[in-house]
Design an enzyme around this catalytic site. Structure first.
Site, short mmCIF file in Angstrom:
data_model
loop_
_atom_site.label_atom_id
_atom_site.label_comp_id
_atom_site.label_asym_id
_atom_site.label_seq_id
_atom_site.Cartn_x
_atom_site.Cartn_y
_atom_site.Cartn_z
N GLU A 298 -8.97 4.89 -1.31
CA GLU A 298 -8.48 3.13 -1.67
C GLU A 298 -8.79 2.97 -3.15
O GLU A 298 -8.13 2.94 -4.14
CB GLU A 298 -9.56 2.73 -1.44
N HIS B 251 -5.41 -5.37 3.26
CA HIS B 251 -6.23 -5.08 5.02
C HIS B 251 -5.75 -6.16 5.42
O HIS B 251 -6.87 -6.39 6.84
CB HIS B 251 -7.64 -6.01 3.76
#
Length: 226
Positions: A138, A171
């Site tokens: 990420e 997410h």
């Protein structure tokens, strides 16, 4: 091969690798749940390793504007800021959760976190994906690749806002501003030192503490107040 590339090419390769890893669990679905978790964990670790390899092989040719303009590049400062960033990130997360709760009246729980903890309880090996593989990928994708590419046209701050928004959306947790401000904080850590390792250290450390805390609550059979 894949060396001395520009930041755009490295960023594209990094994002494509991330997408491959992100959708990899679907390739294991025909098999047993344990094999799905094992396969996903392995692909997360390999994905993170691949991104580190891309970065190291193209560090000079693919330096971003943020990295070239950074002043606070001392390894000691990077380490100290990364460590302190773990706790600052958790404070930011708690504050934004509290604000969301005050506005919406909903409890500050993360379905994404609960799902991850459930998987870890089923197969502890998955902790490597959530505390090491996932955060590393990420940071390379949403901080270095996206900001490094976008800031060429918009400057750092707009690039950081865009990447943080995408970081939150990916997410799929229903807490947009929690993940948005987390992403923005990690972007600031990256900007301060010009080293992606700073935000990686903070991100990995925060995820590790969150997982440990959740596991302690589970095994101690402690319920958070509603």
């Amino acid at each position: 091969m894949l060396t001395n590339l520009s930041i755009k090419k490295v960023s594209l390769a990094t994002v494509l690798l991330y997408l491959l890893v992100f959708f990899s669990p679907y390739a294991f679905q025909p098999f047993s749940p344990n094999l799905v978790i094992l396969g996903t964990t392995v692909t997360y670790i390999l994905g993170a390793a691949g991104m580190i390899w891309l970065y190291m092989k193209n560090k000079k040719s693919a330096a971003t504007i943020t990295e070239r303009e950074a002043k606070l590049t001392s390894p000691v400062f990077i380490f100290l800021l990364g460590i302190s960033g773990i706790f600052l990130a958790m404070i930011i997360q708690a504050v934004v959760f509290s604000i969301e709760t005050a506005i919406t009246g909903e409890q500050p729980s993360s379905q994404n976190t609960q799902n991850i903890i459930a998987i870890i309880l089923a197969n502890p090996l998955f902790i490597l994906a959530t505390t090491i593989g996932g955060p590393i990928m990420e940071e390379f994708v949403f901080r270095r690749s996206m900001i490094g590419t976008i800031e060429t046209y918009s400057g750092f701050w707009l690039a950081a806002v865009i990447s943080s928004a995408l970081f939150s959306v990916i997410h799929q947790d229903g807490h947009f501003f929690v993940y948005f401000f987390m992403g923005l904080f990690f972007a600031i850590l990256y900007k301060m030192t010009g080293k992606i390792w700073t935000s990686i250290l903070a991100h990995c450390g925060m995820n590790t503490l969150v997982v440990i805390a959740q596991l302690i609550l589970h095994y101690a059979n402690i319920e958070l107040p509603q």
